[in-house]
Design a protein around this motif. Sequence first.
Motif, PDB file in Angstrom:
ATOM      1  N   ALA A  58       0.806  -1.229   0.000  1.00  0.00           N
ATOM      2  CA  ALA A  58       0.000   0.000   0.000  1.00  0.00           C
ATOM      3  C   ALA A  58       0.835   1.273   0.000  1.00  0.00           C
ATOM      4  N   THR A  59       2.105   1.171   0.360  1.00  0.00           N
ATOM      5  CA  THR A  59       2.906   2.370   0.601  1.00  0.00           C
ATOM      6  C   THR A  59       2.972   3.307  -0.607  1.00  0.00           C
ATOM      7  N   GLY A  60       3.259   2.777  -1.786  1.00  0.00           N
ATOM      8  CA  GLY A  60       3.376   3.639  -2.962  1.00  0.00           C
ATOM      9  C   GLY A  60       2.084   4.343  -3.309  1.00  0.00           C
ATOM     10  N   LEU A  61       0.943   3.702  -3.072  1.00  0.00           N
ATOM     11  CA  LEU A  61      -0.346   4.343  -3.344  1.00  0.00           C
ATOM     12  C   LEU A  61      -0.715   5.325  -2.244  1.00  0.00           C
ATOM     13  N   ALA A  62      -0.282   5.072  -1.007  1.00  0.00           N
ATOM     14  CA  ALA A  62      -0.493   6.048   0.064  1.00  0.00           C
ATOM     15  C   ALA A  62       0.287   7.328  -0.217  1.00  0.00           C
ATOM     16  N   GLN A  63       1.450   7.195  -0.829  1.00  0.00           N
ATOM     17  CA  GLN A  63       2.240   8.385  -1.176  1.00  0.00           C
ATOM     18  C   GLN A  63       1.518   9.245  -2.210  1.00  0.00           C
ATOM     19  N   ILE A  64       0.923   8.615  -3.230  1.00  0.00           N
ATOM     20  CA  ILE A  64       0.205   9.409  -4.230  1.00  0.00           C
ATOM     21  C   ILE A  64      -1.057  10.024  -3.622  1.00  0.00           C
ATOM     22  N   PHE A  65      -1.658   9.352  -2.665  1.00  0.00           N
ATOM     23  CA  PHE A  65      -2.805   9.937  -1.955  1.00  0.00           C
ATOM     24  C   PHE A  65      -2.410  11.258  -1.315  1.00  0.00           C
ATOM     25  N   GLU A  66      -1.299  11.237  -0.592  1.00  0.00           N
ATOM     26  CA  GLU A  66      -0.843  12.455   0.087  1.00  0.00           C
ATOM     27  C   GLU A  66      -0.502  13.555  -0.913  1.00  0.00           C
ATOM     28  N   LEU A  67       0.251  13.207  -1.941  1.00  0.00           N
ATOM     29  CA  LEU A  67       0.714  14.240  -2.879  1.00  0.00           C
ATOM     30  C   LEU A  67      -0.426  14.798  -3.717  1.00  0.00           C
ATOM     31  N   THR A  68      -1.420  13.976  -4.032  1.00  0.00           N
ATOM     32  CA  THR A  68      -2.586  14.483  -4.758  1.00  0.00           C
ATOM     33  C   THR A  68      -3.302  15.541  -3.943  1.00  0.00           C
ATOM     34  N   HIS A  69      -3.474  15.286  -2.650  1.00  0.00           N
ATOM     35  CA  HIS A  69      -4.129  16.287  -1.806  1.00  0.00           C
ATOM     36  C   HIS A  69      -3.253  17.532  -1.635  1.00  0.00           C
ATOM     37  N   GLN A  70      -1.951  17.361  -1.582  1.00  0.00           N
ATOM     38  CA  GLN A  70      -1.077  18.538  -1.521  1.00  0.00           C
ATOM     39  C   GLN A  70      -1.229  19.396  -2.778  1.00  0.00           C
ATOM     40  N   LEU A  71      -1.273  18.774  -3.938  1.00  0.00           N
ATOM     41  CA  LEU A  71      -1.384  19.513  -5.198  1.00  0.00           C
ATOM     42  C   LEU A  71      -2.766  20.118  -5.388  1.00  0.00           C
ATOM     43  N   ARG A  72      -3.777  19.473  -4.857  1.00  0.00           N
ATOM     44  CA  ARG A  72      -5.137  20.038  -4.916  1.00  0.00           C
ATOM     45  C   ARG A  72      -5.336  21.163  -3.907  1.00  0.00           C
ATOM     46  N   GLY A  73      -4.465  21.218  -2.900  1.00  0.00           N
ATOM     47  CA  GLY A  73      -4.647  22.196  -1.827  1.00  0.00           C
ATOM     48  C   GLY A  73      -5.646  21.744  -0.790  1.00  0.00           C
ATOM     49  N   THR A  74      -5.823  20.410  -0.644  1.00  0.00           N
ATOM     50  CA  THR A  74      -6.832  19.865   0.271  1.00  0.00           C
ATOM     51  C   THR A  74      -6.207  19.010   1.374  1.00  0.00           C
ATOM     52  N   ALA A  75      -4.956  19.296   1.720  1.00  0.00           N
ATOM     53  CA  ALA A  75      -4.252  18.476   2.719  1.00  0.00           C
ATOM     54  C   ALA A  75      -4.455  18.954   4.144  1.00  0.00           C
ATOM     55  N   ASP A  76      -5.369  19.909   4.351  1.00  0.00           N
ATOM     56  CA  ASP A  76      -5.767  20.339   5.695  1.00  0.00           C
ATOM     57  C   ASP A  76      -4.552  20.811   6.501  1.00  0.00           C
ATOM     58  N   ARG A  77      -4.352  20.287   7.683  1.00  0.00           N
ATOM     59  CA  ARG A  77      -3.278  20.771   8.564  1.00  0.00           C
ATOM     60  C   ARG A  77      -1.881  20.441   8.028  1.00  0.00           C
ATOM     61  N   ARG A  78      -1.813  19.549   7.047  1.00  0.00           N
ATOM     62  CA  ARG A  78      -0.514  19.166   6.478  1.00  0.00           C
ATOM     63  C   ARG A  78      -0.155  19.994   5.238  1.00  0.00           C
ATOM     64  N   GLN A  79      -1.035  20.896   4.836  1.00  0.00           N
ATOM     65  CA  GLN A  79      -0.870  21.568   3.557  1.00  0.00           C
ATOM     66  C   GLN A  79       0.427  22.375   3.468  1.00  0.00           C
ATOM     67  N   VAL A  80       1.160  22.131   2.389  1.00  0.00           N
ATOM     68  CA  VAL A  80       2.354  22.909   2.054  1.00  0.00           C
ATOM     69  C   VAL A  80       1.926  24.042   1.140  1.00  0.00           C
ATOM     70  N   ASP A  81       2.468  25.230   1.350  1.00  0.00           N
ATOM     71  CA  ASP A  81       2.055  26.393   0.576  1.00  0.00           C
ATOM     72  C   ASP A  81       2.536  26.315  -0.867  1.00  0.00           C
ATOM     73  N   ASN A  82       1.663  26.744  -1.781  1.00  0.00           N
ATOM     74  CA  ASN A  82       2.025  26.997  -3.181  1.00  0.00           C
ATOM     75  C   ASN A  82       2.728  25.814  -3.847  1.00  0.00           C
ATOM     76  N   VAL A  83       2.117  24.642  -3.768  1.00  0.00           N
ATOM     77  CA  VAL A  83       2.716  23.453  -4.367  1.00  0.00           C
ATOM     78  C   VAL A  83       2.415  23.421  -5.861  1.00  0.00           C
ATOM     79  N   ARG A  84       3.462  23.415  -6.662  1.00  0.00           N
ATOM     80  CA  ARG A  84       3.318  23.188  -8.095  1.00  0.00           C
ATOM     81  C   ARG A  84       3.850  21.815  -8.484  1.00  0.00           C
ATOM     82  N   TYR A  85       4.999  21.437  -7.907  1.00  0.00           N
ATOM     83  CA  TYR A  85       5.611  20.148  -8.224  1.00  0.00           C
ATOM     84  C   TYR A  85       5.760  19.325  -6.948  1.00  0.00           C
ATOM     85  N   ALA A  86       5.432  18.044  -7.056  1.00  0.00           N
ATOM     86  CA  ALA A  86       5.564  17.121  -5.930  1.00  0.00           C
ATOM     87  C   ALA A  86       6.263  15.859  -6.431  1.00  0.00           C
ATOM     88  N   LEU A  87       7.155  15.324  -5.608  1.00  0.00           N
ATOM     89  CA  LEU A  87       7.968  14.175  -5.995  1.00  0.00           C
ATOM     90  C   LEU A  87       7.677  12.992  -5.085  1.00  0.00           C
TER      91      LEU A  87
END
Length: 397
Positions: A349-378
């Motif tokens: 599950a780990t690789g898919l959990a990573q895309i879950f997190e990064l998708t929410h970061q790029l959408r701006g929906t990561a709540d308390r974990r949100q990183v500002d102004n994300v354009r690129y995520a690795l």
Amino acid sequence: MAGDERSALVAGVGMIPFGKPGKSPPYDEMGTAAIRLAIEDAGIGFDLIEQAYAGFVYGDTSSGQKVIYKAGMTGIPIVNVNNACASGSTALYLARQAVESGAAECALAVGFEQMVPGALGLVFSDRPSPVADFNVICDELVDGEVPLAPKFYCGAGKEHMDRYGTTLADFAKVRAKASRHGARNPLSVFRNVLTEEEVLESPPILPGIMTRLMACPPTCGAAAAILVSPDFAKRHGLDPTVRIVAQAMTTDLPNSFDPPDMINLVGSDMTRRAADAVYEKAGIGPDDIQVVELHDCFAQNEVLTYEALGLCPPGGAQRFIADGDNSYGGKVVTNPSGGLLSKGHPLGATGLAQIFELTHQLRGTADRRQVDNVRYALQHNIGLGGACVVTLYECAR
């Protein structure tokens, strides 16, 4: 970066809370739940999925069918993927290839794992181990009675300490950072904040090299992602925000074994080559990335991966950590989810959990974990044996 008509878009992601062995549902229930969440997130029906790839390590043949059939039985191709700890991202890699090649316009990648307590071990003892050649090098270079997986990373960590002056306290700082990030993630197994001192004072795995809190625990869980083509997204009115810009998979070269080098043995060279290929294809560099989800199975591996991904130069990890460049307010936020160390590491599950997190970061929906102004995520996911997948995502708004 301009859009690509053959690129793969992330239409939906799903993840269930990870849990400790013995306290989670069986793998089929977990995997099906993650698929249903991804379908709900995408806003489509299961009948639109044309291919599916299922990543897992500890499971019998056709476990993917057992999971996917509960979400829908539409007769589509289902491919089971076992690629060590990189199984989830390998399933994602295959789904992305299917969409980009035109073989499918909508593909599912799901990863799941039902684990048992304790250190990882071999299931089949009556045949050659797939990591036997790795074990020979590790046994030559690492002293001490240590379980198999920690022994590899103890050896790599010690090599980094000897080569660059890294200290046990540096690894403890990384683990403490992971706990602060994980405390913000309701899907993490461990949400208690640890201090550097608590990490250092936890029982040693190998004295002076690794403590117990520097190792991720065995956990159970599942996550899923749905990838679609731009045309498919347009026809069905799906969210086109997250796009896979570049992705690379690598395996070992002879330099993983000769000359003997623990840092390469645990995958740093694979990581470097995959990252370089991704940067070259995308036409950007590590300085352009705002957030990274990387494979911190041990705090030692997170430190090695900073350098292998080019987030800092070789030998620069100690300064990178000391300056806080691995967290909020620094150069690049690493593992805002809490990573494997806090979120848990159900292998498939780990690789898919990573895309879950990064998708929410790029959408701006990561709540308390949100990183500002994300354009690129690795994303970086690695497995000994070996395989490494590095994926670059872009906010396509």
